[in-house]
Design a protein around this motif. Sequence first.
Motif, PDB file in Angstrom:
ATOM      1  N   LEU A   1       0.828  -1.211   0.000  1.00  0.00           N
ATOM      2  CA  LEU A   1       0.000   0.000   0.000  1.00  0.00           C
ATOM      3  C   LEU A   1       0.860   1.259   0.000  1.00  0.00           C
ATOM      4  CD1 LEU A   1      -2.707  -1.199   2.566  1.00  0.00           C
ATOM      5  CD2 LEU A   1      -3.073  -0.717   0.134  1.00  0.00           C
ATOM      6  N   PRO A   2       0.287   2.400  -0.420  1.00  0.00           N
ATOM      7  CA  PRO A   2       1.051   3.659  -0.408  1.00  0.00           C
ATOM      8  C   PRO A   2       1.416   4.069   1.020  1.00  0.00           C
ATOM      9  CG  PRO A   2      -1.239   4.016  -1.033  1.00  0.00           C
ATOM     10  CD  PRO A   2      -1.043   2.549  -1.027  1.00  0.00           C
ATOM     11  N   PRO A   3       2.510   4.843   1.180  1.00  0.00           N
ATOM     12  CA  PRO A   3       3.099   5.124   2.501  1.00  0.00           C
ATOM     13  C   PRO A   3       2.116   5.546   3.589  1.00  0.00           C
ATOM     14  CG  PRO A   3       4.491   6.003   0.800  1.00  0.00           C
ATOM     15  CD  PRO A   3       3.293   5.435   0.103  1.00  0.00           C
ATOM     16  N   PHE A   4       1.176   6.449   3.284  1.00  0.00           N
ATOM     17  CA  PHE A   4       0.303   6.925   4.364  1.00  0.00           C
ATOM     18  C   PHE A   4      -0.575   5.792   4.919  1.00  0.00           C
ATOM     19  CE2 PHE A   4      -3.717   8.631   5.992  1.00  0.00           C
ATOM     20  CZ  PHE A   4      -3.216   9.366   7.058  1.00  0.00           C
ATOM     21  N   VAL A   5      -1.224   5.074   4.022  1.00  0.00           N
ATOM     22  CA  VAL A   5      -2.075   3.953   4.444  1.00  0.00           C
ATOM     23  C   VAL A   5      -1.217   2.886   5.140  1.00  0.00           C
ATOM     24  CG1 VAL A   5      -3.897   2.391   3.688  1.00  0.00           C
ATOM     25  CG2 VAL A   5      -3.372   4.410   2.343  1.00  0.00           C
ATOM     26  N   ALA A   6      -0.021   2.654   4.585  1.00  0.00           N
ATOM     27  CA  ALA A   6       0.884   1.667   5.168  1.00  0.00           C
ATOM     28  C   ALA A   6       1.221   2.035   6.609  1.00  0.00           C
ATOM     29  CB  ALA A   6       2.156   1.570   4.331  1.00  0.00           C
ATOM     30  N   GLY A   7       1.461   3.331   6.844  1.00  0.00           N
ATOM     31  CA  GLY A   7       1.787   3.796   8.191  1.00  0.00           C
ATOM     32  C   GLY A   7       0.641   3.545   9.158  1.00  0.00           C
ATOM     33  N   VAL A   8      -0.579   3.837   8.703  1.00  0.00           N
ATOM     34  CA  VAL A   8      -1.757   3.620   9.555  1.00  0.00           C
ATOM     35  C   VAL A   8      -1.921   2.133   9.879  1.00  0.00           C
ATOM     36  CG1 VAL A   8      -4.284   3.784   9.666  1.00  0.00           C
ATOM     37  CG2 VAL A   8      -2.941   5.686   8.715  1.00  0.00           C
ATOM     38  N   LEU A   9      -1.776   1.298   8.847  1.00  0.00           N
ATOM     39  CA  LEU A   9      -1.925  -0.149   9.034  1.00  0.00           C
ATOM     40  C   LEU A   9      -0.823  -0.693   9.949  1.00  0.00           C
ATOM     41  CD1 LEU A   9      -3.882  -2.312   8.154  1.00  0.00           C
ATOM     42  CD2 LEU A   9      -2.498  -2.726   6.124  1.00  0.00           C
ATOM     43  N   THR A  10       0.380  -0.120   9.824  1.00  0.00           N
ATOM     44  CA  THR A  10       1.482  -0.527  10.711  1.00  0.00           C
ATOM     45  C   THR A  10       1.134  -0.223  12.161  1.00  0.00           C
ATOM     46  OG1 THR A  10       3.089  -0.094   8.963  1.00  0.00           O
ATOM     47  CG2 THR A  10       3.950  -0.218  11.199  1.00  0.00           C
ATOM     48  N   ALA A  11       0.515   0.945  12.387  1.00  0.00           N
ATOM     49  CA  ALA A  11       0.106   1.315  13.751  1.00  0.00           C
ATOM     50  C   ALA A  11      -0.915   0.317  14.284  1.00  0.00           C
ATOM     51  CB  ALA A  11      -0.472   2.727  13.760  1.00  0.00           C
ATOM     52  N   VAL A  12      -1.865  -0.083  13.418  1.00  0.00           N
ATOM     53  CA  VAL A  12      -2.865  -1.080  13.828  1.00  0.00           C
ATOM     54  C   VAL A  12      -2.176  -2.389  14.215  1.00  0.00           C
ATOM     55  CG1 VAL A  12      -4.799  -2.505  13.022  1.00  0.00           C
ATOM     56  CG2 VAL A  12      -4.704  -0.074  12.431  1.00  0.00           C
ATOM     57  N   GLN A  13      -1.230  -2.830  13.370  1.00  0.00           N
ATOM     58  CA  GLN A  13      -0.520  -4.084  13.646  1.00  0.00           C
ATOM     59  C   GLN A  13       0.302  -3.974  14.930  1.00  0.00           C
ATOM     60  OE1 GLN A  13      -0.791  -7.184  12.103  1.00  0.00           O
ATOM     61  NE2 GLN A  13       0.381  -7.704  13.918  1.00  0.00           N
ATOM     62  N   ALA A  14       0.879  -2.797  15.171  1.00  0.00           N
ATOM     63  CA  ALA A  14       1.658  -2.595  16.403  1.00  0.00           C
ATOM     64  C   ALA A  14       0.755  -2.763  17.623  1.00  0.00           C
ATOM     65  CB  ALA A  14       2.303  -1.208  16.394  1.00  0.00           C
ATOM     66  N   VAL A  15      -0.467  -2.231  17.536  1.00  0.00           N
ATOM     67  CA  VAL A  15      -1.423  -2.395  18.643  1.00  0.00           C
ATOM     68  C   VAL A  15      -1.753  -3.881  18.841  1.00  0.00           C
ATOM     69  CG1 VAL A  15      -3.790  -1.924  19.411  1.00  0.00           C
ATOM     70  CG2 VAL A  15      -2.413  -0.079  18.427  1.00  0.00           C
ATOM     71  N   LEU A  16      -1.956  -4.609  17.736  1.00  0.00           N
ATOM     72  CA  LEU A  16      -2.265  -6.048  17.825  1.00  0.00           C
ATOM     73  C   LEU A  16      -1.115  -6.817  18.478  1.00  0.00           C
ATOM     74  CD1 LEU A  16      -3.939  -6.579  14.324  1.00  0.00           C
ATOM     75  CD2 LEU A  16      -5.078  -6.595  16.549  1.00  0.00           C
ATOM     76  N   PHE A  17       0.121  -6.486  18.076  1.00  0.00           N
ATOM     77  CA  PHE A  17       1.298  -7.118  18.696  1.00  0.00           C
ATOM     78  C   PHE A  17       1.356  -6.792  20.189  1.00  0.00           C
ATOM     79  CE2 PHE A  17       3.836  -7.383  14.513  1.00  0.00           C
ATOM     80  CZ  PHE A  17       3.745  -8.765  14.473  1.00  0.00           C
ATOM     81  N   ALA A  18       1.055  -5.530  20.515  1.00  0.00           N
ATOM     82  CA  ALA A  18       1.109  -5.106  21.912  1.00  0.00           C
ATOM     83  C   ALA A  18       0.104  -5.888  22.765  1.00  0.00           C
ATOM     84  CB  ALA A  18       0.852  -3.604  22.024  1.00  0.00           C
ATOM     85  N   ILE A  19      -1.094  -6.118  22.202  1.00  0.00           N
ATOM     86  CA  ILE A  19      -2.104  -6.910  22.924  1.00  0.00           C
ATOM     87  C   ILE A  19      -1.569  -8.326  23.163  1.00  0.00           C
ATOM     88  CG2 ILE A  19      -4.415  -7.941  22.782  1.00  0.00           C
ATOM     89  CD1 ILE A  19      -5.244  -5.481  21.091  1.00  0.00           C
ATOM     90  N   GLY A  20      -0.987  -8.921  22.126  1.00  0.00           N
ATOM     91  CA  GLY A  20      -0.446 -10.277  22.243  1.00  0.00           C
ATOM     92  C   GLY A  20       0.674 -10.361  23.257  1.00  0.00           C
TER      93      GLY A  20
END
Lengths: 160, 157
Positions: free
Chosen positions: B41-60
């Motif tokens: 995905l383009p950088p901006f969307v990629a950054g947002v999705l990365t933040a979502v994944q970081a939250v998911l990792f943090a929960i785990g």
Amino acid sequence: MVGLWIVLAAVVVAVAFGGYRALTDGRFRGTHEVKGASSDPVDEGREASLEAIQEAPEETTWTALGEAVAKVQPGERATLVQFSSAFCAPCRATKRILGDVAGVVPGVVHVEIDAEHHLEVVRRLGVLRTPTTLILDGTGHEIARAAGAPRKQQVLSALP
Amino acid sequence: MSATTAPASATDAQHRQGIDPRGPQFTAAITAVVLIAVLLLPPFVAGVLTAVQAVLFAIGAARGVQHTVHAALFKRFVRPLLAAPSELEDPAPPRFAQAVGLAFTAVALIGYATGLTLLGQIAIGFALVAALLNAIFRFCLGCEMYLLMKRVTPQTT
């Protein structure tokens, strides 16, 4: 575009590395010379196995383990030394398999060592991964080692 | 005869209840799909999705892999389709791997946030290798790194 190349590179690396690991995990390789200990060219201790370990201060892999195995008597035929750590999924299965072998084959003893708490030994014996299983013969010398979870048959055929 | 000299953590872990090993594997597969999307995905969307994944990792990492969104999906939709697991697994290793994943996505997030898109993509690439190894081979790269890191850090205790 760069992103696509990184995806492809990651897939290639993962499949190559994972495939290599799946092929080599649990395979015992002869080590013969004792890592971290002086080798004995005469090899005279082999018949008087247990006495040799207790009386002579000869450096073997077993003696190199030191206080990590202080409470354990080595096996007359072989000792299976398993290095484990807290964050190690295959250590559980390895423990069960080695325990089975020790239970079935006379003269074979299984010892599990927490690698994290014996880092000196880990460095000295060149252990890089958990689980790593060393097979020591009756004299306490390392004859083979395997990284990764071995199958029962692999352990049995590597016994001295 | 079988003897163990492993103190504390390793033996405690064996007394704890195990989890279905296919749970973390399912989690890793979902994670791999998300990370591939990030890279395409383009950088901006990629950054947002990365933040979502970081939250998911943090929960785990914080709650354990058996208490995540992925685990709930696995229990609800995937496990009913599977036979009973042949062996249960210790939840500590995959939980540690989630923390390693969090570290990589944190670096990636810094990359995307500061305009260093390539840094972000490379960090996500490493996380993708780990996720694929887990999803395909049930191989825990973060767990392997644990002993190597311990080996190089001088003993303080």
